[in-house]
Design a protein around this motif. Structure first.
Motif, PDB file in Angstrom:
ATOM      1  N   HIS A 187     -11.678  -6.250   4.505  1.00 60.16           N
ATOM      2  CA  HIS A 187     -12.779  -5.020   4.900  1.00 60.16           C
ATOM      3  C   HIS A 187     -13.871  -5.297   3.932  1.00 60.16           C
ATOM      4  O   HIS A 187     -15.117  -5.021   4.102  1.00 60.16           O
ATOM      5  N   ASN A 188     -13.652  -5.812   2.655  1.00 61.79           N
ATOM      6  CA  ASN A 188     -14.709  -6.026   1.753  1.00 61.79           C
ATOM      7  C   ASN A 188     -15.504  -7.055   1.841  1.00 61.79           C
ATOM      8  O   ASN A 188     -16.389  -7.325   0.797  1.00 61.79           O
ATOM      9  N   ASP A 211      -2.497   4.939  -3.933  1.00 59.28           N
ATOM     10  CA  ASP A 211      -3.087   4.171  -2.742  1.00 59.28           C
ATOM     11  C   ASP A 211      -2.564   2.721  -2.329  1.00 59.28           C
ATOM     12  O   ASP A 211      -2.271   2.362  -1.384  1.00 59.28           O
ATOM     13  N   LYS A 222      -2.882  -5.601   1.494  1.00 60.03           N
ATOM     14  CA  LYS A 222      -4.131  -5.709   0.923  1.00 60.03           C
ATOM     15  C   LYS A 222      -4.747  -6.824   1.318  1.00 60.03           C
ATOM     16  O   LYS A 222      -6.003  -7.276   0.870  1.00 60.03           O
ATOM     17  N   TRP A 282      -7.425  -5.150   3.180  1.00 59.59           N
ATOM     18  CA  TRP A 282      -8.354  -4.281   2.439  1.00 59.59           C
ATOM     19  C   TRP A 282      -9.282  -5.604   1.857  1.00 59.59           C
ATOM     20  O   TRP A 282     -10.601  -4.998   1.712  1.00 59.59           O
ATOM     21  N   VAL A 323       0.769  -1.218   0.053  1.00 62.29           N
ATOM     22  CA  VAL A 323       0.035  -0.109  -0.171  1.00 62.29           C
ATOM     23  C   VAL A 323       0.901   1.364  -0.131  1.00 62.29           C
ATOM     24  O   VAL A 323       2.010   1.067  -0.173  1.00 62.29           O
ATOM     25  N   GLU A 349     -14.237   0.317   4.051  1.00 61.74           N
ATOM     26  CA  GLU A 349     -12.808   0.918   4.674  1.00 61.74           C
ATOM     27  C   GLU A 349     -12.113   1.729   3.456  1.00 61.74           C
ATOM     28  O   GLU A 349     -11.829   2.880   3.497  1.00 61.74           O
ATOM     29  N   TYR A 350     -11.936   1.073   2.596  1.00 61.56           N
ATOM     30  CA  TYR A 350     -10.969   1.212   1.164  1.00 61.56           C
ATOM     31  C   TYR A 350     -11.808   1.219  -0.215  1.00 61.56           C
ATOM     32  O   TYR A 350     -10.814   1.362  -0.963  1.00 61.56           O
TER      33      TYR A 350
END
Length: 467
Positions: A270-271, A222, A264, A267, A128, A402-403
């Motif tokens: 989070h998804n 990002d 990630k 990430w 990231v 979140e992302y």
């Protein structure tokens, strides 16, 4: 007899002191968001893809030393990445949001800084942005993880030899949104060469004194793409690991310390995107394989430690029945985020007049639905209802995590794939679950059993003999 006993004690003590400082080369891998079930799920997924029930081991889970760590911060039972990163870098608990500061906002010394003071070459790397919470916790000291500009200005102050990641989030605006001098001239003045992409690194690194490696398309700072979405030429954690080794071992070989983050995994969790998360863990393991090849050449002088800052998502392997169907995840070809892009592209190409058959064709191609994966009546209804809302009624309630901000239909399609695979999620945020710890090499025995996360950097410093 007494003299012989004293000599023996002296020799044992001398050996113990030597053992504390024998790790000349230290790799510290942090899988952001990678709890125990992210690892176990990936290994079960690999086994199911090969037609068997059980696990197919990743490289790092075969390391001879294994343990688990707790992750709570000084203020919360569930930590954020900055407090956890600070704990993993300094050995001190702090409040959620802090970067390299204790709970009273006093500056802490990181294990990377200790390694530098001990004469080692030092690297900090991630998939990231370089100013993100976990990498920042090793070189910066700021009151908030969101102070991206201020964090970046700490980079040259730390004076480490090698940094790598996708880029920088706020190169010319302060935390309070004021215009500020660009960070890039500051890096150049401090002697850093900024290179874009792995090929550029290979051409530049022999001449560079200090180096910052970012991805080729620096307009997307990002993160590097997910492994499931990666294409030829995209920067990978395995390449970053190879670059770190090449750069940190050139010229005078003083030994090195390098932190490498698989950023990630978090990430994807989070998804609540299981297929993407498991592919990120595999990608993380591929980077560890690069470090392991180095270890095999220097087994008595190299330490590799793997852990995580926290678990993300509360992933559950099983949804009530006694079966898993993780092999279904292999038919998902892209992440939820890239599926969202594909759906939005279809919407624009068709001027918002997209048929259900066209949507089904896209989901069959990208997610395997109907094509390889049977879809129940209830699951098709969920997708069809979302299609009606988004494409017929034009009522789009975008899914925010979140992302990412995703097309609602992409989120529903991912949910259906999870259902078919029998994967459940407790939330879209962090949990307080144990995280794994694995180690191999010089001083690896220090990482056996249950520990708190603040013990890990202390034990690394002990193994490396850092001041």
């Amino acid at each position: 007899m007494k003299r012989t006993f004293n000599v023996l004690i002296f020799l044992l003590l001398a050996c113990a002191v030597f053992a504390q400082g024998k790790a000349k080369y230290v790799f510290y891998f942090i899988g952001d968001g990678m709890g125990v079930n992210q690892v176990n799920g990936t290994e079960m997924y690999l086994a199911e893809k090969n037609g068997k029930i059980g696990t197919e081991s990743l490289l790092f889970t075969q390391f001879p030393v294994a343990g688990v760590a707790t992750t709570f911060s000084s203020t919360n039972s569930v930590t954020d990445s900055s407090a956890a990163g600070t704990a993993l870098s300094t050995g001190v608990k702090t409040y959620n949001g802090a970067i390299g500061l204790d709970k009273d906002k006093k500056q802490l010394v990181t294990v990377a800084e200790r390694a530098k003071r001990s004469g080692k070459r030092v690297g900090v790397a991630t998939t990231v942005s370089i100013d993100h919470a976990t990498p920042a916790a090793f070189y910066a000291h700021q009151a908030s993880r969101k102070m991206y500009y201020e964090i970046a200005t700490d980079l040259p102050k730390a004076g480490f030899d090698f940094y790598a990641g996708s880029g920088f989030l706020s190169p010319d605006k302060t935390y309070d949104k004021k215009e500020a001098p660009s960070i890039y001239p500051l890096f150049e003045q401090a002697g850093y060469s900024l290179v874009k992409g792995y090929d550029a690194f290979k051409a530049e690194y022999p001449r560079a004194k200090k180096l910052i490696l970012v991805q080729k398309d620096n307009s997307i700072p990002d993160a590097v793409p997910y492994a499931i979405d990666s294409k030829q030429g995209d920067l990978t954690l395995a390449e970053i690991t190879d670059a770190a080794i090449s750069f940190l071992t050139k010229e005078k070989n003083k030994g090195f310390f390098v932190m490498l983050e698989g950023g990630k995994i978090d990430w994807a969790c989070h998804n609540n995107d299981a297929a993407t998360a498991f592919n990120e863990v595999i990608d993380f393991d591929n980077a560890i394989k690069v470090a392991y090849e180095f270890y095999k050449k220097h087994p008595k002088e190299t330490l590799i430690v793997i852990t995580a800052d926290h678990e993300t998502g509360g992933i559950g392997l099983g949804t009530g029945s006694m079966d898993l169907n993780l092999k279904a995840l292999q038919y998902q070809k892209i992440s939820q985020e890239y599926l969202s892009v594909a759906i939005n592209k279809l919407r624009k190409e068709k001027n918002h007049k997209v048929s259900w058959e066209e949507v089904k064709a896209l989901l069959a191609d990208k997610m395997g639905l109907w094509k390889e994966l049977p879809v129940s009546w209830e699951q098709e209804k969920k997708l069809r209802d979302e299609y009606e809302n988004s494409f017929v009624k034009n009522v789009q309630a975008f899914e925010k995590t979140e992302y990412a901000i995703s097309e609602p239909l992409a989120a529903r399609a991912k949910e259906v794939v999870n259902e078919i695979a029998h994967v459940a999620w407790a939330s879209g945020n962090h949990s307080a679950g144990y995280v794994p710890v694995f180690a191999i090499g010089a001083g690896a025995e220090l990482f056996n059993g249950k520990m708190d996360n603040i013990e890990i950097p202390k034990r690394i410093a002990k193994a490396g003999g850092y001041k």
